[in-house]
Design a protein around this motif. Structure first.
Motif, PDB file in Angstrom:
ATOM      1  N   LEU A   1       0.836  -1.189   0.000  1.00  0.00           N
ATOM      2  CA  LEU A   1       0.000   0.000   0.000  1.00  0.00           C
ATOM      3  C   LEU A   1       0.874   1.243   0.000  1.00  0.00           C
ATOM      4  CD1 LEU A   1      -2.995   0.967   0.407  1.00  0.00           C
ATOM      5  CD2 LEU A   1      -2.522   0.904   2.844  1.00  0.00           C
ATOM      6  N   ARG A   2       0.540   2.216  -0.821  1.00  0.00           N
ATOM      7  CA  ARG A   2       1.239   3.500  -0.831  1.00  0.00           C
ATOM      8  C   ARG A   2       0.391   4.521  -0.095  1.00  0.00           C
ATOM      9  NH1 ARG A   2       3.991   4.479  -6.769  1.00  0.00           N
ATOM     10  NH2 ARG A   2       5.547   2.835  -6.562  1.00  0.00           N
ATOM     11  N   VAL A   3       0.962   5.087   0.971  1.00  0.00           N
ATOM     12  CA  VAL A   3       0.262   6.070   1.791  1.00  0.00           C
ATOM     13  C   VAL A   3       1.076   7.359   1.823  1.00  0.00           C
ATOM     14  CG1 VAL A   3      -0.869   4.319   3.215  1.00  0.00           C
ATOM     15  CG2 VAL A   3       1.328   5.228   3.926  1.00  0.00           C
TER      16      VAL A   3
ATOM     17  N   HIS B   1      10.485   4.531   0.707  1.00  0.00           N
ATOM     18  CA  HIS B   1       9.975   5.891   0.537  1.00  0.00           C
ATOM     19  C   HIS B   1      10.252   6.277  -0.906  1.00  0.00           C
ATOM     20  CE1 HIS B   1       9.416   6.549   4.834  1.00  0.00           C
ATOM     21  NE2 HIS B   1      10.613   6.019   5.028  1.00  0.00           N
ATOM     22  N   GLY B   2       9.403   7.091  -1.488  1.00  0.00           N
ATOM     23  CA  GLY B   2       9.635   7.485  -2.873  1.00  0.00           C
ATOM     24  C   GLY B   2       8.773   8.664  -3.266  1.00  0.00           C
ATOM     25  N   ARG B   3       8.789   8.951  -4.563  1.00  0.00           N
ATOM     26  CA  ARG B   3       7.982  10.022  -5.123  1.00  0.00           C
ATOM     27  C   ARG B   3       7.178   9.457  -6.282  1.00  0.00           C
ATOM     28  NH1 ARG B   3      11.088  15.395  -6.086  1.00  0.00           N
ATOM     29  NH2 ARG B   3       8.988  16.152  -5.823  1.00  0.00           N
ATOM     30  N   GLY B   4       5.934   9.883  -6.378  1.00  0.00           N
ATOM     31  CA  GLY B   4       5.034   9.371  -7.404  1.00  0.00           C
ATOM     32  C   GLY B   4       5.313   9.950  -8.772  1.00  0.00           C
ATOM     33  N   GLU B   5       4.499   9.557  -9.720  1.00  0.00           N
ATOM     34  CA  GLU B   5       4.603  10.069 -11.078  1.00  0.00           C
ATOM     35  C   GLU B   5       4.282  11.557 -11.106  1.00  0.00           C
ATOM     36  OE1 GLU B   5       5.463   8.340 -13.936  1.00  0.00           O
ATOM     37  OE2 GLU B   5       5.995   6.748 -12.524  1.00  0.00           O
ATOM     38  N   LYS B   6       4.864  12.246 -12.078  1.00  0.00           N
ATOM     39  CA  LYS B   6       4.634  13.685 -12.197  1.00  0.00           C
ATOM     40  C   LYS B   6       3.238  13.958 -12.742  1.00  0.00           C
ATOM     41  CE  LYS B   6       7.632  16.908 -12.994  1.00  0.00           C
ATOM     42  NZ  LYS B   6       8.610  17.847 -13.543  1.00  0.00           N
ATOM     43  N   VAL B   7       2.551  14.890 -12.098  1.00  0.00           N
ATOM     44  CA  VAL B   7       1.252  15.356 -12.546  1.00  0.00           C
ATOM     45  C   VAL B   7       1.471  16.724 -13.174  1.00  0.00           C
ATOM     46  CG1 VAL B   7      -1.071  16.010 -11.836  1.00  0.00           C
ATOM     47  CG2 VAL B   7       0.078  14.116 -10.701  1.00  0.00           C
ATOM     48  N   LYS B   8       1.057  16.866 -14.422  1.00  0.00           N
ATOM     49  CA  LYS B   8       1.236  18.142 -15.116  1.00  0.00           C
ATOM     50  C   LYS B   8      -0.011  18.996 -14.953  1.00  0.00           C
ATOM     51  CE  LYS B   8       4.476  16.348 -18.430  1.00  0.00           C
ATOM     52  NZ  LYS B   8       4.774  16.056 -19.827  1.00  0.00           N
ATOM     53  N   ILE B   9       0.209  20.257 -14.606  1.00  0.00           N
ATOM     54  CA  ILE B   9      -0.878  21.203 -14.397  1.00  0.00           C
ATOM     55  C   ILE B   9      -0.707  22.321 -15.415  1.00  0.00           C
ATOM     56  CG2 ILE B   9      -1.954  22.777 -12.754  1.00  0.00           C
ATOM     57  CD1 ILE B   9      -0.153  20.874 -10.722  1.00  0.00           C
TER      58      ILE B   9
ATOM     59  N   VAL C   1       3.834  -2.739   3.750  1.00  0.00           N
ATOM     60  CA  VAL C   1       3.226  -4.061   3.583  1.00  0.00           C
ATOM     61  C   VAL C   1       2.466  -4.362   4.864  1.00  0.00           C
ATOM     62  CG1 VAL C   1       3.659  -6.526   3.309  1.00  0.00           C
ATOM     63  CG2 VAL C   1       5.039  -4.888   2.057  1.00  0.00           C
ATOM     64  N   ILE C   2       1.195  -4.692   4.736  1.00  0.00           N
ATOM     65  CA  ILE C   2       0.355  -4.982   5.892  1.00  0.00           C
ATOM     66  C   ILE C   2       0.734  -6.370   6.431  1.00  0.00           C
ATOM     67  CG2 ILE C   2      -2.019  -5.225   6.728  1.00  0.00           C
ATOM     68  CD1 ILE C   2      -1.277  -2.392   5.758  1.00  0.00           C
ATOM     69  N   ASP C   3       1.144  -6.419   7.706  1.00  0.00           N
ATOM     70  CA  ASP C   3       1.552  -7.681   8.320  1.00  0.00           C
ATOM     71  C   ASP C   3       0.377  -8.400   8.984  1.00  0.00           C
ATOM     72  OD1 ASP C   3       4.205  -7.237   7.593  1.00  0.00           O
ATOM     73  OD2 ASP C   3       4.605  -6.113   9.418  1.00  0.00           O
ATOM     74  N   ALA C   4      -0.342  -7.679   9.829  1.00  0.00           N
ATOM     75  CA  ALA C   4      -1.413  -8.319  10.586  1.00  0.00           C
ATOM     76  C   ALA C   4      -2.488  -7.310  10.929  1.00  0.00           C
ATOM     77  CB  ALA C   4      -0.853  -8.931  11.871  1.00  0.00           C
TER      78      ALA C   4
END
Length: 106
Positions: free
Chosen positions: A20-22, A67-75, A98-101
């Motif tokens: 999951l990406r939060v 940890h990371g950065r998502g795709e670029k959103v163009k505005i 990753v959900i463990d329990a």
């Protein structure tokens, strides 16, 4: 079995083993974290626990993978016939877990 948790102002339906990406969380890759804002836990068709707004004493444990950065959103803001245009981009930071329990169950 699944649960609905709240983190970063958003709600997520999670199952054990799910990636999951939060929104960005504090911690390093490999650290274990716990989500205590659990809205709902369902173990089966007839076994559903719903909080008001949260279930007390329940938690979902997870492990931070990266940890990371998502795709670029163009505005683009364009004003017709005004000879005016503004371009901008945005990349949102995220933490992948990753959900463990769910509530101590595997």
């Amino acid at each position: 079995m699944f649960a609905v948790i709240e983190t970063g102002g958003k709600q997520y339906k999670v199952k054990p083993g799910q990636r999951l990406r939060v929104e960005t969380l504090k911690g390093e890759a490999g650290d274990s974290i716990s989500f205590d804002k659990v809205l709902l836990i369902a173990a089966g068709e007839n076994e559903v626990s719903v909080g008001a707004p949260y279930l007390e004493g329940k938690a979902v444990s997870a492990t931070i993978t990266e940890h990371g950065r998502g795709e670029k959103v163009k505005i683009i803001k364009f004003r017709r016939r005004k000879h005016s245009m503004k371009r901008q981009g945005h990349r949102q930071n995220y933490t992948e877990v990753v959900i463990d329990a769910i509530d101590g169950q595997k």
